[in-house]
Structure formats: C-alpha cells, structure tokens
Design an enzyme around this catalytic site. Structure first.
Site, PDB file in Angstrom:
ATOM      1  N   LYS A  84       0.794  -1.158  -0.032  1.00 16.58           N
ATOM      2  CA  LYS A  84      -0.049   0.096   0.100  1.00 16.58           C
ATOM      3  C   LYS A  84       0.952   1.292   0.169  1.00 16.58           C
ATOM      4  O   LYS A  84       2.168   1.088   0.428  1.00 16.58           O
ATOM      5  CB  LYS A  84      -0.903  -0.180   1.164  1.00 16.58           C
ATOM      6  CG  LYS A  84      -2.104   0.906   1.169  1.00 16.58           C
ATOM      7  CD  LYS A  84      -3.118   0.049   0.485  1.00 16.58           C
ATOM      8  CE  LYS A  84      -4.441   0.757   0.390  1.00 16.58           C
ATOM      9  NZ  LYS A  84      -5.652  -0.056  -0.056  1.00 16.58           N
ATOM     10  N   ASP A 130      -7.092   4.231  -4.258  1.00 18.37           N
ATOM     11  CA  ASP A 130      -7.665   4.350  -3.136  1.00 18.37           C
ATOM     12  C   ASP A 130      -8.368   5.622  -2.652  1.00 18.37           C
ATOM     13  O   ASP A 130      -8.435   6.243  -3.711  1.00 18.37           O
ATOM     14  CB  ASP A 130      -6.681   3.747  -1.808  1.00 18.37           C
ATOM     15  CG  ASP A 130      -7.431   3.268  -0.644  1.00 18.37           C
ATOM     16  OD1 ASP A 130      -7.655   2.147  -0.616  1.00 18.37           O
ATOM     17  OD2 ASP A 130      -7.665   4.024   0.334  1.00 18.37           O
TER      18      ASP A 130
HETATM   19  N1  GLU Z   1      -7.578   0.209  -2.635  1.00 17.53           N
HETATM   20  C1  GLU Z   1      -8.366  -0.857  -3.088  1.00 17.53           C
HETATM   21  C2  GLU Z   1      -8.287  -1.940  -1.830  1.00 17.53           C
HETATM   22  O1  GLU Z   1      -8.171  -1.439  -0.546  1.00 17.53           O
HETATM   23  C3  GLU Z   1      -7.883  -1.748  -4.313  1.00 17.53           C
HETATM   24  C4  GLU Z   1      -6.244  -1.711  -4.562  1.00 17.53           C
HETATM   25  C5  GLU Z   1      -5.915  -2.246  -5.797  1.00 17.53           C
HETATM   26  O2  GLU Z   1      -6.996  -2.585  -6.678  1.00 17.53           O
HETATM   27  O3  GLU Z   1      -4.629  -3.055  -5.742  1.00 17.53           O
HETATM   28  O4  GLU Z   1      -8.308  -2.989  -2.061  1.00 17.53           O
END
Ligand code: GLU
Length: 450
Positions: free
Chosen positions: A129, A169
């Site tokens: 992340k 996100d």
């Molecule tokens: N931010 C999204 C999550 O919390 C998607 C992350 C992504 O698609 O890599 O899962």
C-alpha cells in the site's frame, strides 16, 4: 489463556513496541491475531517458523519527499509512502491513498490488511500500500497533475509489473492513475500497462474495475443472504460515504432490488427514503462536479434531507454497508444499528468498524463481514486487469462482472467453510483471517526464511 493465546499476546506486545504510535496498524494486527490462537493450536508449525513475526515486518518501506508547485507559484512539500509488505503470493499489490490523515501507521494498516485480502481472492498477488498526506480537496487539475508527476518521479524506481503494482484508494481515482501512468511511461520509455491498475478503458484498463469494490461488497452481501435463504429484494440499506466504493455499492443494491435510503460524506449525511437515493443525481454531483451530499439534498428537495451532525448509523436499516473510511462505525453506532433491527453489516471500506463495534454486533447476532473479505472485489478486479494486460487482451463487461461475482462467491464460501472447520459457524471475521493467513503462511513456508 491457553499457551497459544499467550504466545499471540507476546507477539502482539512486540509489534506494538517495535512500531510505536502506529495505532491503526496495531488495530489491524490485533484483529488478525485474535483469530490466530485457534490456528496455532491446530498447526503449531506456523509459530515455529517465525511466520507471524515475519508477516508483521514489511519486506520494504519507502518514504520520500514529494515537492510540487501550486497554482500561486509556491513550493509545497508532501510525504510519499510505499510499504511493500509481503510478496509470497505475487508482486506487491494495493492502492495509493492521498489524504491529509496519511502517515506511516495508516499505510501499514492498509498494507497489512491487503496481504490477507489479496490472499483471499485466490489470485497471485502479494500485499502493499502507499500514498501521501497530500490533500486533493480544492486542488486544481493542474496541481493534481503536478503532484502526481512528482510522486511518480520517485516511485517509478520501486514499481513494475512483476515487482509492485499500485492502484487507487481514497483520493486516487482514474484521473490520478492517468497522470501517474503518463509520468511512469515518460520516465521509463515503456508502455508497461501492468504497472498500475485502475487505468482508463481506452489505455489498458479493465471493464468493471471502477465498479468492482462497490459491486463486490454487494455480491458478498447477496451470498450472505442466499446462504440463509434470503435475497436483497425489498431490503433497506444504508451506505456510508459517497466516493467510488459507495456509488457502485448503491448501484448494485438497486439493481438487485434493494433500496439505499442514506449516504454521506465528511460534511454529514443525506436521507432519501422516498424511492431511495437517486444515483444519477448523486453521480453527477459527486463524480462530475466533485460536490457534496448537502448539494444532493438541496437539488433533490423534500422529502430528502441533509443532516450535518449526528451519525448516519442512526438511520433505521436492514443492512449497513460502511464505505467511507477507517473507524467510522463505533460502539454507539453499533448500538443504534442493533436497536433498529439491522441484521447485516458488510465493510466496503478498510477497517471502518472499531473493535468494540464488531464485538457488539457479533454478540447481538448481527452478521458481520470484514473488509478484507467483503471489499476484496476491487483488488480482485485489479488482478483481472493485470491478466488482461499480460495477455494483451480485453474482456467484455459481462464476462468480467461474472468473474467478479464468482470470486466473491468463492471468498464467501472459503470464509464460511473455514469458520465451520474451526468450530465458529457464521463467524466471517475468524474465517477470513484464518483462510487468508494460512494461504500466505503456506507460501512463506515453501519459500524458506527470506
Ligand atoms: N485500494 C483498494 C483496496 O483497498 C484496491 C487496491 C488495488 O486495486 O490494488 O483493496
């Protein structure tokens, strides 16, 4: 306390001591650890191999300066992060969050959650992340572009389709992914589609990726209902938030015959109980004009109304889908939901319910689906986008949506059967934590001490 519970408590104390002040990270770790005592009783070898200690220590953490120039010509400095948490199952995968509340503890909680969530999808993706404390609110398009370009000018050296694949996100949607991808392509001189997901449909994106998190959480709710001989038809639903996840959760609830009667943003919530939230109007206000839900109430007129204080969870509902942000649903909110007869809470956001709220809901018999299972549809569809990029293919909307629905059904089944196996039928938290953990832990064992 059993020997294994004590062992888990010691490990937790160590995590807190090693990561001071990172309260969201501690909370995310605690939630997983609360399910692990039972696993260690059955499979003590996970404790022997140091798997849990290794899982809590990110493989790599990158923190960098992001300088940019605002529209007045002033130099601004933000902090950028990428936490590459675990790559046992595949390249690090997870979104970027641009929000003033971002600091290392938030990115680590999100990255830690992402490891288990991604494992639950059954697709070959590790967990990571990133993001920044940059606040996109009120920023011009030019400022957003310059910020994204500066952010990528550092990040590009750490990512790649086989290394680390960021996406969106909170605060990062299609526009930001476009500027980030453009700068990556320019610096590297490679059209490496698989380096980011959430791309536009005309330049390597996947059908259904925009809708996927919201649709996915509602597919998960449908599975929860179906397993108990019910469906969404005629159900009242409250969805908090009004961003990407909330919008498409509302859309899918309406398609499946339910009625979303309230949604929110950081300024308050709107109740529209007549024939439910008018999604077309909400999409126009939030998506096109980047406006507020108060504008929705104003445009829509009575009986819709806006409430600037209080909690959206006071609105009576059968099903609650928190889609805003972490810790938005506390024990008071849980008490209101229980008193009003809510039977299902499914997390569209990451860790929106406090531990006390989860305890209260579960002990009152409310079915509770944790985000790492219920909101996994977003990242799962990102993995489908990576598949399409790798094969230089592009699938139809129908095919992709069907794959998403199948994945959500699989996650639901896996959570339930794991909960059964551990003697806790219907406990989605335990099921999700254990199923996610054992999948990653087995891969880590196979790969040796690295
Ligand atoms: N931010 C999204 C999550 O919390 C998607 C992350 C992504 O698609 O890599 O899962």
């Amino acid at each position: 306390m059993s020997f294994f519970d004590e062992k888990v408590q010691d490990l937790y104390d160590e995590v807190v001591a090693r990561n001071p002040g990172e309260v969201e990270f501690h909370q995310a770790v605690r939630e997983v650890f609360d399910s692990l005592g039972a696993v260690l009783v059955k499979h003590p070898h996970y404790a022997d191999a140091g798997i849990i200690e290794r899982l809590c220590e990110p493989e790599r953490q990158i923190i960098f300066r992001v300088p940019w120039v605002d529209d007045t010509g002033a130099v601004r400095i933000n902090r950028g992060f990428r936490v590459e948490f675990n790559s046992a199952l595949g390249p690090y995968k997870g979104g970027l969050r641009f929000h003033p509340s971002v600091y290392l503890g938030v990115i680590k909680f999100l990255g830690f959650e992402q490891i288990f969530k991604n494992a639950l999808t059954g697709l070959p993706i590790g967990g990571g992340k990133g993001g920044s404390d940059f606040d996109p609110k009120g920023r011009s398009d030019g400022e957003i572009m310059r910020f994204c370009q500066s952010f990528m000018t550092e990040l590009y050296r750490h990512i790649g389709e086989h290394t680390d694949v960021p996406a969106g996100d909170i605060g990062v949607g299609g526009r930001e992914i476009g500027y980030l991808f453009g700068q990556y392509k320019r610096i590297t001189n490679r059209y490496e589609s698989g380096v980011l997901t959430g791309k536009g449909l005309s330049w390597g994106g996947s059908q259904v990726r925009t809708e996927a998190t919201g649709y996915g959480v509602v597919f998960f709710v449908r599975e929860m209902l179906n397993a108990r001989g019910q469906d969404l038809d005629g159900k009242r639903v409250v969805v908090s938030g009004s961003g990407n996840v909330a919008l498409y959760a509302i859309e899918k609830v309406h398609q499946l015959g339910g009625r979303v009667v309230a949604c929110s943003d950081s300024g308050g919530y709107v109740v529209d109980d007549d024939d439910g939230i008018n999604l077309e109007l909400l999409k126009e206000i939030k998506g096109v004009h980047r406006g507020r839900v108060s504008d929705y109430a104003e445009k829509r007129g009575a009986p819709a109304y806006f409430v600037s204080s209080g909690s959206i969870w006071d609105v009576p509902t059968d099903i609650a889908i928190p889609c805003a942000t972490q810790n938005e649903l506390d024990s008071d909110d849980a008490a209101s939901l229980i008193a009003n007869g809510c039977t299902i809470v499914a997390e569209g956001a990451n860790m929106p319910s406090t531990p006390e709220a989860i305890k209260a809901l579960s002990s009152s018999g409310v079915l509770f689906a944790p985000g790492k299972a219920a909101n996994a549809g977003g990242v799962a569809t990102s993995a489908l986008e990576m598949q399409q990029n790798a094969s230089r293919d592009s699938w139809s909307f129908e095919h992709t949506e069907l794959r998403l629905a199948q994945i959500m059904r699989g996650i639901h089944e896996n959570c339930l059967s794991t909960a059964d196996e551990y003697g806790a039928p219907g406990d989605y938290v335990l099921g999700a934590n254990i199923a996610g953990f054992t999948h990653v832990a087995d891969a880590m064992l196979a790969l040796g001490v690295i």
